[in-house]
Design an enzyme around this catalytic site. Structure first.
Site, PDB file in Angstrom:
ATOM      1  N   TRP A  59      68.351  16.919 -63.987  1.00 44.75           N
ATOM      2  CA  TRP A  59      67.157  17.708 -64.295  1.00 44.75           C
ATOM      3  C   TRP A  59      67.417  19.212 -64.184  1.00 44.75           C
ATOM      4  CZ3 TRP A  59      67.495  14.031 -60.415  1.00 44.75           C
ATOM      5  CH2 TRP A  59      67.775  14.515 -59.135  1.00 44.75           C
TER       6      TRP A  59
ATOM      7  N   GLU B   2      60.824  16.780 -59.193  1.00 50.17           N
ATOM      8  CA  GLU B   2      60.261  17.166 -57.893  1.00 50.17           C
ATOM      9  C   GLU B   2      59.316  16.093 -57.350  1.00 50.17           C
ATOM     10  OE1 GLU B   2      61.046  19.343 -55.743  1.00 50.17           O
ATOM     11  OE2 GLU B   2      62.464  20.473 -56.949  1.00 50.17           O
TER      12      GLU B   2
ATOM     13  N   THR C 129      62.295  10.898 -51.250  1.00 54.99           N
ATOM     14  CA  THR C 129      63.345  10.035 -51.788  1.00 54.99           C
ATOM     15  C   THR C 129      64.610  10.870 -52.014  1.00 54.99           C
ATOM     16  OG1 THR C 129      61.570   8.881 -52.945  1.00 54.99           O
ATOM     17  CG2 THR C 129      63.781   8.292 -53.574  1.00 54.99           C
TER      18      THR C 129
ATOM     19  N   GLY D 136      59.024   3.552 -54.246  1.00 50.56           N
ATOM     20  CA  GLY D 136      58.129   3.606 -53.092  1.00 50.56           C
ATOM     21  C   GLY D 136      56.966   4.571 -53.278  1.00 50.56           C
TER      22      GLY D 136
ATOM     23  N   TYR E 156      54.317  22.457 -51.539  1.00 49.95           N
ATOM     24  CA  TYR E 156      55.773  22.556 -51.732  1.00 49.95           C
ATOM     25  C   TYR E 156      56.149  22.326 -53.194  1.00 49.95           C
ATOM     26  CZ  TYR E 156      60.426  21.144 -52.590  1.00 49.95           C
ATOM     27  OH  TYR E 156      61.646  21.055 -53.194  1.00 49.95           O
TER      28      TYR E 156
ATOM     29  N   ASP F  57      61.800  23.366 -48.400  1.00 49.03           N
ATOM     30  CA  ASP F  57      61.901  21.917 -48.177  1.00 49.03           C
ATOM     31  C   ASP F  57      62.674  21.671 -46.876  1.00 49.03           C
ATOM     32  OD1 ASP F  57      64.554  22.349 -48.719  1.00 49.03           O
ATOM     33  OD2 ASP F  57      64.723  20.833 -50.291  1.00 49.03           O
TER      34      ASP F  57
ATOM     35  N   CYS G 193      80.409  25.657 -41.275  1.00 47.86           N
ATOM     36  CA  CYS G 193      80.154  27.099 -41.172  1.00 47.86           C
ATOM     37  C   CYS G 193      81.317  27.934 -41.706  1.00 47.86           C
ATOM     38  CB  CYS G 193      79.856  27.483 -39.726  1.00 47.86           C
ATOM     39  SG  CYS G 193      78.404  26.623 -39.085  1.00 47.86           S
TER      40      CYS G 193
ATOM     41  N   CYS H  62      74.796  34.536 -39.633  1.00 47.25           N
ATOM     42  CA  CYS H  62      74.083  33.366 -39.115  1.00 47.25           C
ATOM     43  C   CYS H  62      74.145  33.340 -37.590  1.00 47.25           C
ATOM     44  CB  CYS H  62      74.689  32.094 -39.701  1.00 47.25           C
ATOM     45  SG  CYS H  62      73.927  30.615 -39.012  1.00 47.25           S
TER      46      CYS H  62
ATOM     47  N   THR I 200      54.269   4.863 -44.190  1.00 49.06           N
ATOM     48  CA  THR I 200      54.028   6.193 -43.623  1.00 49.06           C
ATOM     49  C   THR I 200      53.316   6.091 -42.277  1.00 49.06           C
ATOM     50  OG1 THR I 200      53.674   6.840 -45.902  1.00 49.06           O
ATOM     51  CG2 THR I 200      53.212   8.507 -44.240  1.00 49.06           C
TER      52      THR I 200
END
Ligand code: SF4
Length: 355
Positions: free
Chosen positions: A20, A42, A48, A86, A125, A143, A202, A211, A300
């Protein structure tokens, strides 16, 4: 270079390839991502993994290449194609959203996060991700991967979900106005490939010099999370009747509630707030029911254990039931596939039921 610039340099060279996605090189050449494909991916990616979604995405776009095609499809066909991903309310909302884009928006997705969020199945989101990726709107996208990267970068110790506004604020500051969509996807890719939950790499991370968690040597402890409440447990019984040719007796669930409108093998009343019956007395009709296993499934809001019974029952189907010659082609939730497979046992593996 700023952190955002370093990240985009890394993304241009090392981005993941997905069915996509429009590559940064194509975007530079003037190709715009197709909002339909961005939206579809999305919605599929909610809860998933990328690996699972890829095959479904290819199937959906082959069946319905544009939003108007999906709007013209029947809900039943969409649920069938969705089976196994699902959270079936997502599939129903997907269809509703396609219908609304077709009928109320002239077949075009609205171009801002605020307007996208008014559509079915699109939360804050998803709206931000579509607006940034498909329309280059300068909105922060956050996310799970991005939460991990940002809490490590800035050593944010406030636990999730309370830390969300703080993280969103940081992402808003980092997002470069010229390439918000590529930046969001770059952060997702960094979290998925380099800034992994365990043992982040890292040494090869483009953000390492700034960082904070990497400097302390302990990035793995981020993000902090508030302790989860244990999920309530429910139990019930499922009854799989097998016909002489290996057919499976199915019925359709009610049009509202959990797994609404999906097919199932008959079960006791496990969707009630009280536990269902687990004994053979809950069977929908008399037959020589034999206990053959148990299936666990996590929803859930609760965990379910179904005791599975099987009977070889050449009866005429009770009202509202039918004999399915190939259960794999039915709109069955994953839970029900597990139930039927438990009932069929080893006998089914490698053998087509219609043989
Ligand atoms: S340096 Fe390490 S902890 Fe920091 S963002 Fe990169 S991979 Fe993650």
């Amino acid at each position: 270079l700023t952190n955002s610039e370093k990240l985009l340099v890394w993304y241009d060279a090392s981005h993941r390839i997905m069915p996509w996605r429009t590559s940064p090189a194509d975007i530079k050449r003037g190709t715009r991502p197709d909002p339909y494909r961005v939206w579809l991916s999305e919605v599929m990616l909610q809860q998933t993994t990328v690996a699972t979604v890829a095959a479904y995405f290819v199937k959906f776009t082959a069946l319905w290449p544009a939003v108007l095609d999906l709007a013209a499809a029947s809900e039943e066909d969409v649920l069938k194609a969705w089976a196994g991903l699902g959270y079936y309310s997502r599939a129903r909302n997907l269809k509703k959203c396609a219908d609304l884009v077709a009928s109320g928006h002239g077949g075009k997705f609205p171009e801002t996060a605020a307007k996208l969020q008014a559509l079915p199945g699109i939360g804050p989101y998803t709206a931000a991700a579509i607006a940034a990726i498909a329309f280059n709107e300068n909105v922060p996208v956050v996310d799970g991967n991005i939460e991990r990267v940002v809490t490590r970068l800035f050593e944010i110790r406030e636990p999730l979900p309370q830390a969300k506004p703080l993280i969103t604020g940081r992402v808003a500051k980092l997002t470069p106005p010229a390439r918000p969509g590529d930046f969001a996807q770059a952060m997702m890719d960094l979290g998925a490939t380099i800034c992994a939950p365990r043992r982040p790499s890292c040494m090869i991370c483009p953000l390492q010099s700034d960082c904070r968690a990497s400097k302390t040597g302990n990035p793995e402890i981020y993000p902090f999370k508030s302790p989860k409440k244990a999920k309530p447990k429910r139990v019930g019984a499922a009854f799989v009747a097998i016909g002489p040719e290996g057919e499976v007796l199915l019925r359709k669930r009610a049009g509202a509630g959990l797994l609404a409108g999906m097919s199932e093998a008959p079960t006791s009343g496990w969707t009630a707030s009280l536990d269902g019956a687990t004994g053979v007395e809950a069977a929908p009709f008399d037959a020589d029911w034999k206990k053959c296993g148990a299936v666990r499934h996590v929803f859930t809001h609760f965990e379910l254990e179904l005791i599975v019974y099987r009977a070889d029952a050449p009866i005429s189907p009770p009202l509202g039931h039918w004999w399915s010659p190939d259960y794999r082609a039915e709109a069955l939730p994953t839970l029900m596939k597990k139930v039927i497979e438990a009932a069929l046992g080893d006998e089914s593996s490698g053998r087509k039921l219609s043989d």
